[in-house]
Design a protein around this motif. Sequence first.
Motif: not given
Length: 240
Positions: A208-226
């Motif tokens: 939900v961090d729009e800066a990270l998503v906007g700069f391309g540092f993170a995809a809005r949808q990711q997956y993490r080991t649970s």
Amino acid sequence: MPVRLEVCVDSAEGLEAAVAGGAQRIELCSALDVGGLTPSKGLMALAAKMPVPVYVMIRPRAGDFIFDAASRDVMLADIDAARESGLAGVVLGASLGDGRLDVDLLALLVKQSRGMGRTLHRAFDLVPDADEALEQAISLGFERILTSGLAVRAPDGMALLRHLADRSAGRIAIMAGSGITPANAAHIIAGTGVAEIHASCRLPVTFVDEALVGFGFAARQQYRTSSVVVAEMREALSAL
């Protein structure tokens, strides 16, 4: 026979979650969203400290599994790095233009990884003749084949997984992977007779961090080991 659970991870956090949840073996990668690439030496070194065997993906780039001489040399060096890090094994695969296994390149990679465990990855799922590829994998000295039964997802490849498990006759392990969850693991094992399961055990995470998503540092949808999903998978397998 107990069914063994291998969990694929691509981060330090994933390593910790897999171990906490009870993974019995780990496949270490980077970039799981493209099927897994070779991880960094730093992540290899961390993984070597884990209390379960770790096999490292040897794949220098995304895309197909047809590798030229430059990629071959990278793969040979990465195998050396995995050994120097103290990891238990490597995950290998290579294809010819028609989808058949590149036996010559695989033989070179197998030789380079002498003394380590070896898994043939899902390049196997692109072959035109599964029986031929199975015999080639056995001749090359692989311990196991990771496969979804030449389907995109293992639940859709169960008939071939059963055939491979029967034909292998104990000469090589067949490890089912792709689309396996705690909810369907028992059904897949019962229908195929495989003794090993491979899963990412990941949950979706929305950034939900729009800066990270906007700069391309993170995809809005990711997956993490649970660790919770890993533990649920172990529980499903232990009930068999």
